[in-house]
Design an enzyme around this catalytic site. Structure first.
Site, PDB file in Angstrom:
ATOM      1  N   ASP A 140       0.819  -1.216   0.000  1.00  0.00           N
ATOM      2  CA  ASP A 140       0.000   0.000   0.000  1.00  0.00           C
ATOM      3  C   ASP A 140       0.855   1.268   0.000  1.00  0.00           C
ATOM      4  OD1 ASP A 140       0.968  -0.156   2.610  1.00  0.00           O
ATOM      5  OD2 ASP A 140      -0.985  -0.060   3.581  1.00  0.00           O
ATOM      6  N   GLU A 141       2.159   1.133   0.255  1.00  0.00           N
ATOM      7  CA  GLU A 141       3.016   2.321   0.332  1.00  0.00           C
ATOM      8  C   GLU A 141       3.185   3.023  -1.016  1.00  0.00           C
ATOM      9  OE1 GLU A 141       6.423   2.255   2.903  1.00  0.00           O
ATOM     10  OE2 GLU A 141       5.742   0.423   3.877  1.00  0.00           O
ATOM     11  N   TYR A 164      12.058   2.879  -1.194  1.00  0.00           N
ATOM     12  CA  TYR A 164      11.414   1.561  -1.219  1.00  0.00           C
ATOM     13  C   TYR A 164      10.103   1.616  -1.984  1.00  0.00           C
ATOM     14  CZ  TYR A 164       8.107  -1.957   0.428  1.00  0.00           C
ATOM     15  OH  TYR A 164       7.132  -2.916   0.486  1.00  0.00           O
ATOM     16  N   LYS A 168       8.886  -0.125  -5.576  1.00  0.00           N
ATOM     17  CA  LYS A 168       7.737  -1.012  -5.705  1.00  0.00           C
ATOM     18  C   LYS A 168       6.724  -0.452  -6.708  1.00  0.00           C
ATOM     19  CE  LYS A 168       6.829  -4.383  -3.957  1.00  0.00           C
ATOM     20  NZ  LYS A 168       7.137  -5.793  -4.367  1.00  0.00           N
TER      21      LYS A 168
END
Length: 337
Positions: A140-141, A164, A168
């Site tokens: 969800d980030e 990060y 993703k």
């Protein structure tokens, strides 16, 4: 003859919970687990399946195209479930390069090898490879941060805030491109914060339990009011299984626990349970060990996932709420520590 599925990063936290579950649910599959065994991967997490005839472990890097091609040819791979990723935000702030390499280049390598092995032309699968699927596990980030209200849905614009989450997000978009450009059968799932057995010691919940039991300061970033949506790892595994088998090609599915908690609420809950389950010898509460440390750079304030699509289209339901899941988790770590 069993069907071979390549699982990447299966010795990590979520992967090592997923593989034993998946093998038990689907004895018709032969699982090939490709894992580089970085600090976050541990083959001991898979001790319960290491002698299973439907399981093969291969130590290696998803960026190694020659190795990935070899595995596809040797095992006649017909599905990919892709967990392998560098995933710790603090580490991505200190050393972003490996995140770009693994999360972006590694995902591209897997996709491209799969496409060439399964497909003879864009939108045309080879005979006997129809139905082969690539499932990509994300976070969800990638959606950034939320205010006090609202939830992330599958249509929330991407706004990653750390190296990060940016890596993703990039990998998610490459997966999407392989569907739209080549007609490849892909699915993606974006999950909220996972917790449960086998998680690496550095993560929040294992750190709280480990430090509490060791009599050390329990470090909480900033004011402790950052909010996360917590998902018990086995519930996530069941969601992945559903999406892999029944999800619609090209679609994304959010997996969330509907368990929003501030970091302060998490540490309070765990300390309260430990006070009851293994009291301190001096009679004081573990809460006295809580300390506040300087906040993480670019620390997103709130994440929360709307899992309605997964719940309505694929009939997924979380079996654990936070109270039941955290009790199972604490018992597992008390045994470990």
């Amino acid at each position: 003859m069993s069907e071979s599925i390549l699982v990447t990063g299966g010795a990590g936290f979520i992967g090592s919970n997923f593989i034993p579950y998946f093998i038990e649910e689907h004895p018709e599959y032969h699982i090939i687990n490709l894992d580089k065994l970085t600090y976050a991967g541990n083959v001991e997490n898979l001790a319960d399946v290491e002698h299973n005839p439907n399981y093969t472990f291969v130590k290696g890097d998803i960026c190694n195209r020659e190795l990935v091609e070899f595995l596809f040819k040797t095992y006649h791979i017909r599905g990919v479930i892709h967990f392998a990723a560098e995933s710790h935000v603090d580490n991505s702030i200190n050393g972003p390069e490996v995140f770009i390499q693994t999360n972006i280049n590694g995902t591209f390598t897997l996709l491209d090898v799969a496409r060439k092995f399964w497909m003879e032309a864009p939108f045309k699968y080879k005979k006997d490879f129809e139905g082969c699927r690539f499932h990509h596990i994300s976070t969800d980030e990638v959606y950034g941060t939320l205010g006090a209200e609202g939830l992330f849905t599958e249509t929330t614009p991407y706004a990653p805030n750390s190296p990060y989450s940016a890596a993703k997000a990039s990998s998610d978009l490459i997966v999407r491109a392989y569907h739209h450009t080549y007609g490849m059968n892909v699915t993606t799932s974006n999950c909220s914060n996972n917790y449960g057995p086998k998680q690496h010691n550095e993560k929040l919940i294992p750190t709280i339990i480990r430090k509490a039991l060791a009599g050390e300061n329990i470090p909480i970033y900033g004011d402790g009011k950052n909010i996360r949506d917590w998902l018990y790892v086995l519930d996530h595994c069941k969601g992945i299984d559903l999406v892999y088998h029944r999800g619609k090609a090209g679609e994304t599915y959010n997996v969330g626990g509907r368990n929003e908690r501030t970091n302060l609420e998490i540490v309070d809950t765990i300390c309260g349970l430990l006070d009851a389950m293994r009291p301190r010898q001096d009679g004081k509460s573990y809460k006295e060990q809580i300390t506040f440390v300087q906040d993480r750079a670019g620390h997103d304030r709130r994440y929360a996932i709307d899992a309605t699509k997964l719940e309505t289209e694929l009939r997924w339901r979380a079996d654990e709420n936070f109270d039941s899941g955290i009790m199972k988790t604490i018992k597992w770590y008390m045994n470990k520590f």
